[in-house]
Design an enzyme around this catalytic site. Structure first.
Site, mmCIF file in Angstrom:
data_model
loop_
_atom_site.group_PDB
_atom_site.id
_atom_site.type_symbol
_atom_site.label_atom_id
_atom_site.label_comp_id
_atom_site.label_asym_id
_atom_site.label_seq_id
_atom_site.Cartn_x
_atom_site.Cartn_y
_atom_site.Cartn_z
ATOM 1 N N HIS A 28 -39.169 12.197 15.993
ATOM 2 C CA HIS A 28 -40.384 12.425 15.206
ATOM 3 C C HIS A 28 -40.478 11.457 14.024
ATOM 4 C CE1 HIS A 28 -39.926 16.893 16.598
ATOM 5 N NE2 HIS A 28 -40.094 16.065 17.599
ATOM 6 N N HIS A 82 -34.004 28.778 19.394
ATOM 7 C CA HIS A 82 -35.061 27.891 18.848
ATOM 8 C C HIS A 82 -35.794 27.275 20.034
ATOM 9 C CE1 HIS A 82 -37.145 24.898 16.645
ATOM 10 N NE2 HIS A 82 -36.201 23.973 16.575
ATOM 11 N N GLU A 84 -37.877 24.654 20.309
ATOM 12 C CA GLU A 84 -38.241 23.232 20.403
ATOM 13 C C GLU A 84 -37.615 22.650 21.677
ATOM 14 O OE1 GLU A 84 -37.722 20.907 16.801
ATOM 15 O OE2 GLU A 84 -39.170 19.447 17.555
ATOM 16 N N ASP A 86 -36.037 20.135 22.676
ATOM 17 C CA ASP A 86 -34.687 19.561 22.780
ATOM 18 C C ASP A 86 -33.644 20.655 23.048
ATOM 19 O OD1 ASP A 86 -35.431 20.284 20.157
ATOM 20 O OD2 ASP A 86 -33.986 18.947 19.216
ATOM 21 N N HIS A 148 -35.647 25.736 11.967
ATOM 22 C CA HIS A 148 -36.562 24.654 11.691
ATOM 23 C C HIS A 148 -38.031 24.977 11.999
ATOM 24 C CE1 HIS A 148 -37.892 20.594 13.719
ATOM 25 N NE2 HIS A 148 -38.302 20.587 12.486
ATOM 26 N N ASP A 167 -30.657 24.471 14.859
ATOM 27 C CA ASP A 167 -30.779 23.189 14.137
ATOM 28 C C ASP A 167 -30.019 23.174 12.806
ATOM 29 O OD1 ASP A 167 -32.343 21.808 15.947
ATOM 30 O OD2 ASP A 167 -34.235 22.237 14.947
ATOM 31 N N TYR A 195 -29.917 14.093 7.980
ATOM 32 C CA TYR A 195 -30.589 15.108 8.820
ATOM 33 C C TYR A 195 -31.330 16.113 7.929
ATOM 34 C CZ TYR A 195 -30.636 18.935 12.355
ATOM 35 O OH TYR A 195 -30.980 19.943 13.215
ATOM 36 N N HIS A 228 -26.938 20.407 17.161
ATOM 37 C CA HIS A 228 -26.806 18.938 17.133
ATOM 38 C C HIS A 228 -25.536 18.581 16.362
ATOM 39 C CE1 HIS A 228 -30.954 18.298 18.502
ATOM 40 N NE2 HIS A 228 -31.383 19.098 17.556
HETATM 41 FE FE1 FEO Z 1 -36.013 21.769 15.925
HETATM 42 FE FE2 FEO Z 1 -33.294 20.320 17.489
HETATM 43 O O1 FEO Z 1 -35.024 21.009 17.312
#
Ligand code: FEO
Length: 399
Positions: A28, A82, A84, A86, A148, A167, A195, A228
């Site tokens: 992003h 979450h 999202e 990913d 997030h 996240d 991050y 992550h």
């Molecule tokens: Fe908010 Fe790793 O996605």
């Protein structure tokens, strides 16, 4: 894929079954210079439970790692912390392959999974603070809205004192060294801060609420396993403390000078500003956008006290790189910065007013009148830049 990708033990019952993405460089608009990982975790309890999945292109890698421990068809529960993509890109594949008894998500998570993948009717909504028994272990779900996304929650595995934090507390770092104690500490410090600056800074008020909520639970976090980057097991409190510090946006005497240049005039002005800052006792850092990515500027803003911006005027506008960077920084909503503008022009010289307007929208306190130069700065104009740097340094020192 079989016999190539293996699970990695986190505890006696929890395994990492995620994927390492060595190639991605863009999240992003955030330059992920070291790639990333998409972490998924398998809890080998009586109810075999998968926590989160991975980005769609890494489906086979995740399934192979799961298969190194258990037949994926034996997964009983899936938790989506979450929504999202990913972390949910393979959720439908997991549901199709495993036919799990339950897929757990927050109320907002169920709504997002419906909008994204049409999976809403397959999700069991869990309440904030609700728990589920895995037979020989217990998971508690804690909503972490806006850390997030509005759907975000974390899951706490009581028996292992392990927080699956999605996240939160993560970083974009591709590595086969999956634990903090196996990684270079300076790299972890840098990437965790970058991050936070690029993803969570605008959500800092929610981070503060989440940290307060976590503190009120009265539980230990022996291990924090984000979605992550490496898993925190050496000193999980270190990253919690860092989040408390970053979310408070504590400012220092560092001043960032962000600029671009056409014929080196604005650059010469930037160097004079930097000299003035240094002479005034501030720690100046020049960031020419020809060699600095917007996400690197965001990283420096995390603890900077001042943001000074220089741009040539191009066709009555900001130089495009500055417009890009200021738009990105405004979205991150940094608080408590001082600032000033400078720049060269050939004709009309709108850039400095545009910079001040943009800094104003960000809530930056303008400390000095802009320094301007036509075509090339003369000695007097360079001295004005130097004085601008000194004025910002003096204000940094006295607040
Ligand atoms: Fe908010 Fe790793 O996605």
């Amino acid at each position: 894929m079989k016999d190539i990708f293996h699970a990695v033990a986190v505890t006696d019952r929890v395994y990492w079954v995620g994927a390492v993405d060595w190639t991605t460089r863009n999240f992003h608009g955030y330059f992920t210079s070291r790639g990333t990982t998409y972490n998924a975790f398998l809890v080998m309890s009586e109810k075999v439970t998968l926590i989160d999945t991975v980005k769609a292109p890494f489906r086979d890698e995740m399934f192979a790692r799961i298969a190194s421990i258990v037949d994926p068809g034996k997964i009983d529960y899936v938790v989506s912390n979450h929504s999202e993509p990913d972390h949910t890109g393979c959720l439908k594949d997991v549901i199709d392959a495993a036919r799990p008894e339950k897929v757990f998500a927050s109320k907002n998570g169920a709504a997002a999974l419906e909008r994204l993948f049409g999976l809403g009717d397959q999700v069991s909504v869990v309440a904030d603070g609700g728990s589920v028994s895995l037979g020989d272990a217990n998971l508690t779900f804690i909503e972490t809205r806006m850390c997030h996304w509005p759907d975000s929650m974390v899951s706490y595995l009581h028996e292992d004192e392990l927080l699956f934090s999605q996240d939160a507390f993560g970083m974009h770092l591709a590595t086969y060294q999956l634990f903090d104690d196996e990684c270079d500490e300076a790299t972890l410090d840098f990437e965790a801060a970058k991050y936070y600056a690029n993803i969570l800074l605008p959500l800092s008020s929610f981070v503060i609420k989440t940290l307060d909520k976590a503190g009120s639970l009265g539980v230990n976090f022996r291990i924090i396993a984000p979605d992550h980057g490496p898993i925190w097991r050496r000193d999980p409190q270190k990253i919690i403390d860092a989040y408390a510090r970053w979310s408070a946006q504590v400012r220092t005497d560092k001043a960032i000078v962000v600029y671009d240049t056409m014929w080196k005039s604005t650059e010469l002005m930037a160097r004079s500003v930097g000299e003035g800052l240094t002479a005034g006792g501030a720690k100046a850092k020049l960031m020419p956008l020809e060699g600095s990515h917007r996400s690197d500027v965001a990283m420096e803003i995390l603890d900077a006290g001042a943001l000074i911006v220089g741009s040539p005027t191009l066709n009555k506008q900001l130089f495009p790189t500055l417009a890009d960077c200021l738009c990105y920084l405004k979205g991150l909503q940094p608080k408590g910065l001082l600032g000033a503008a400078f720049g060269s022009h050939g004709w009309s010289g709108e850039a400095t007013a545009l910079i001040e307007a943009s800094l104003g929208e960000m809530g930056v306190e303008i400390v000095s009148a802009p320094a301007k130069s036509r075509h090339a700065p003369d000695t007097e104009e360079l001295q004005q830049c130097y004085a601008l740097g000194q004025a910002v340094a003096a204000k940094l020192k006295n607040r």
